[in-house]
Write an enzyme that holds these catalytic residues in place. Structure first.
Site, PDB file in Angstrom:
ATOM      1  CE  LYS A 274      -1.840   2.656   3.153  1.00 36.28           C
ATOM      2  NZ  LYS A 274      -1.854   4.003   2.557  1.00 36.28           N
TER       3      LYS A 274
ATOM      4  CB  THR B 202       7.693   6.463  16.327  1.00 38.44           C
ATOM      5  OG1 THR B 202       9.013   6.385  15.784  1.00 38.44           O
ATOM      6  CG2 THR B 202       7.669   5.734  17.655  1.00 38.44           C
TER       7      THR B 202
ATOM      8  CD  GLU C 274      13.233   3.646   8.150  1.00 39.82           C
ATOM      9  OE1 GLU C 274      13.126   4.448   9.103  1.00 39.82           O
ATOM     10  OE2 GLU C 274      13.249   3.978   6.968  1.00 39.82           O
TER      11      GLU C 274
ATOM     12  CB  CYS D 159      12.755   8.464   8.823  1.00 38.30           C
ATOM     13  SG  CYS D 159      13.509   7.470   7.538  1.00 38.30           S
TER      14      CYS D 159
ATOM     15  CD  GLU E 268      10.413  11.704  12.315  1.00 36.30           C
ATOM     16  OE1 GLU E 268       9.408  11.040  12.621  1.00 36.30           O
ATOM     17  OE2 GLU E 268      11.326  11.270  11.585  1.00 36.30           O
TER      18      GLU E 268
END
Lengths: 474, 290
Positions: free
Chosen positions: A180, A234, A254, A288, A385
């Protein structure tokens, strides 16, 4: 500063259809969910209408993959290899088309799509193609077996590259996949589906289901999926880990990062500045492993900041299709809102915000390169982040303090070290709790090089011999 | 004075926890009765609490920098030393296993021998696993690129109901690579784990590298699975399906690495999987040039 004449790439090389279906069992089929539009984030123009896969559609895709698994896993590795080599070659042949489509759908500068994403995509297929008939030598036993059907969910920051990272090793090991792509960047994955057809890949080996989070959840939670691979936040990674608990599915995640890019007083300043810029402003900071926390040794902080500001004043922000553009569009309105929110919080918490003078285009989603100074470790811009072109600068005095601050995060994906002293590089590299350490360089990728995080940046590795383990029953 | 000599009363051992290199009682003051398989009283074992589990995690975290920073050679020597100390107490373990009724006397010796041999086997891995699990990667550019395995951090280990061989087989692969651990001993047969802790305490193994808790697995395992300073969890000893799933779910909160093998055979070749499950791969890049 020179004025550059516009150097626009032509969009005529790619033929965007008005609407796209799902790719299941080798055919493009209608989805039963409500279709959605994918837009060009640089102009907000709708590019195409894309089918949304419902639970039933995902189920059909998984069935197709299950059926194809018999043929594909039984095929000699040398034959699987040739399909993958074929795909790699077609990607090279059609790389300009793919690069343009990536830039239109994602907003990244064409220079990056063309010079970074596409070469890495082709290289990844070449690399894993070669493994398909050598798995017995990979250190996982004499005859390691595939897992079955892999359910893969990928993000919008490197749409085709993340597809390559997922599909190439899965297929090389003999698995079949249901992938996806991200809701905002489905188009290159659908063009990849066409490439699978050109390569005569057996139907059902690769299935592409487009849609939003619900479609992703249906893929991940499908009972007949043996392997889950996810790249993304995350937050979602946690949900996935929780939802597959007890299912026995093999999982690789990841996830996010908040990498420290550490500059010592003996570093080559100009090179370090280039590395800092590449670390956080490459791909608009939608990376990331971005070097989003700059840690500078106190004695050179002022000098380095001046150089950095001088360099940032020369970055060109604007039309991603212009070959001179350094910084393209933020991928979506939603992401722009998050970058704005965290930047506003940075200011409200007392850090000092700076951006070069830079005119933002009127339409589309844009955010200027931004540097925060006077940042404390407790500030959210030093902890969260941002996933945007926002750099938080902190200082340190001793190497031990640099390590302490660099590791003071729940993440552990990457880190950077800049110093001319070899022993110090190795000392730092030993102590940084991160899956990738770039010393005197940053944001380098290669299919032979394992990539993945420590701690809450996820588990499993992609790339290299290590990347095979994720797709083998070992 | 009587002419008849009184039968000497044995000095019994108090079985306590092993945390940070010391043998404290549970802070909760609780204990539970441990019996042999026939139901005879053996001892009152400490029943560890949540606070004990947290203290054990702190001790393991504190020990991590030193232990992971030790040379592989040094760690290998210490594991070998544990084997030596275990060999010296062979008769004691045979007696304990027999007394607990988990093994018949004639089998217990073989189990102890296998446990000793397993430690020796893992001791040798300390300075070899990097050669097997690492790589020099030929990237397409002027860079040196090396991948090396590194310990994950603090690992919670729920030990199986196989009081010595199983216990050694889950501890050794975790610590040989530089991790530190908190072990929840077999609930039914916890005593050999405390005797093993006495072996560990006299093997030059730094305090805190292995911490041993005895008590209720159902009570302690979920706390460890949810603890935010634990990096990984080995659920080998969790027999109950619901409890294992609850632990896996709790482990998702900080993305712990989870090992949940199905029915391990402790007499088989262990392979490298128990080591690699608790290793990270770190890849370092550096440009080449003049």
């Amino acid at each position: 500063m020179f004025e550059y004449a516009p150097a626009p790439e032509s969009r005529d090389v790619v033929d965007i259809k008005p609407s796209y279906g799902l790719f299941i069992d080798g055919e493009f089929v209608d989805g039963t969910g409500a279709p959605f539009k994918t837009i060009n984030p640089a102009t907000e123009e709708a590019l195409a209408e894309v089918a949304a896969a419902s639970q039933a559609d995902v189920d059909r895709a998984v069935q197709a993959a299950r059926k194809a698994f018999g043929v594909w896993s039984a095929m000699p590795g040398s034959e699987r290899a040739k399909y993958l080599f074929r795909i790699a070659r077609i990607i090279q042949e059609r790389s300009r088309e793919l690069a343009v489509l990536e830039t239109l759908d994602n907003g990244k500068p064409i220079r990056e799509a063309r010079d970074v994403d596409l070469p890495l995509v082709a290289a990844h297929f070449f690399y894993y193609a070669g493994w398909a008939d050598k798995l017995g030598y990979a250190g996982y036993g004499p005859d390691p077996k595939p897992l079955g059907v892999a359910g893969q969910v990928i993000p919008w920051n490197f749409p085709l590259l993340m597809l390559a990272w997922k599909i190439a090793p899965a297929l090389a090991c003999g698995n079949t996949v249901v992938l996806k792509p991200a809701e905002t960047t489905p188009l290159t994955a659908l063009l990849f589906a066409e490439i699978c057809r050109q390569a005569d890949l057996p139907p059902g080996v690769v299935n592409i289901v487009t849609g939003a989070g619900e479609t992703g959840a249906a893929v991940v939670n499908h009972p007949d999926v043996n392997k889950v691979a996810f790249t993304g936040s995350t937050e979602v990674g946690r949900l996935i880990a929780r939802s597959v608990a007890g299912s026995g599915k093999k999982v690789t995640l990841e996830l996010g990062g908040k990498a420290a890019n550490i500059v010592f007083d003996d570093a080559a300043i100009d090179q370090a500045v280039e590395g800092i810029v590449d670390g956080i402003f490459f791909n608009q900071g939608h990376v990331c492993c971005a070097g989003s926390r700059l840690l500078v040794q106190e004695s050179i902080a002022e000098e380095l900041l001046e150089s950095l500001k001088r360099r940032l004043a020369r970055l060109r922000l604007g039309d991603p299709m212009d070959k001179n553009t350094d910084i393209g569009a933020i991928n979506s309105a939603e992401q722009l809102a998050r970058v704005r929110e965290l930047s506003d919080i940075g200011e409200a918490e007392g850090a000092e915000r700076w951006s070069p003078a830079c005119t933002l285009p009127e339409r589309g989603f844009w955010f200027p390169p931004t540097v925060f100074t006077g940042v404390a470790q407790s500030h959210r811009i030093a902890r969260d982040e941002v996933f945007g072109p926002v750099l938080a600068m902190l200082t340190f005095r001793t190497p031990a303090e640099a390590v302490e601050k660099a590791n003071n995060t729940p993440y552990g994906l990457s880190a950077g070290v800049w110093t001319e002293k070899g022993s110090r590089i190795l000392w730092m590299a030993d102590r940084l709790r991160a899956g990738v350490v770039w010393a005197n360089t940053f944001n380098k990728f290669d299919p032979t090089s394992p990539f993945g995080g420590y701690k809450e940046s996820g588990y499993g590795r992609e790339g290299g011999r290590h990347g095979l383990e994720a797709y083998l029953d070992v | 004075m009587s002419d008849t000599q009184a039968v000497r009363l044995a000095v019994r051992k108090t079985y306590k926890l092993y945390i940070g290199g010391a043998f404290p009682r549970s802070e909760s003051g609780r204990s539970y009765v441990v019996t042999s398989s026939k139901g005879d009283f053996l001892a009152n074992a400490s029943k560890a609490s949540r606070k004990d589990a947290r203290d054990a995690v702190s001790a393991a975290r504190k020990a991590f920098a030193g232990w992971s920073g030790a040379t592989a050679y040094n760690r290998g020597q210490i594991l070998y030393r544990i084997a030596e100390m275990l060999e010296g107490r062979r008769a004691q373990f045979v007696a304990e296993l027999t007394e607990a009724g988990t093994r018949k006397a004639k089998d217990a010796g073989g189990i102890v021998d296998a446990a000793i041999d397993r430690l020796v086997w893992y001791a040798g891995w300390s300075d070899k696993i990097a050669a097997v699990a690492g790589a020099a990667n030929p990237v397409a550019g002027p860079y040196l690129n090396i991948s090396s395995p590194e310990p994950t951090g603090v690992v919670a280990v729920i030990a199986p109901d196989e009081p010595l061989l199983g216990l050694v087989s889950v501890i050794a692969p975790v610590i040989v690579t530089g991790n530190t651990c908190v072990v929840v001993a077999s609930e039914r047969a916890p005593l050999p784990s405390i005797t093993l802790a006495e072996v560990l305490a006299t093997s030059d193994l730094p305090g805190g590298v292995v911490n041993v808790l005895t008590g209720s697995v159902k009570e302690i395992a979920p706390w460890l699975a949810a603890h935010m300073d634990v990096n990984a969890i080995d659920l080998t000893g969790v027999a109950e399906e619901d409890l294992a799933i609850a632990c896996e779910q709790a482990a998702a909160e900080n993305l712990k690495r989870v090992l949940r093998p199905s029915a391990p055979d402790w007499s088989a070749d262990p392979g490298t999987k128990r080591m690699t499950a608790f290793l990270e791969t770190k890849t370092v890049w550096h440009p080449t040039g003049i």
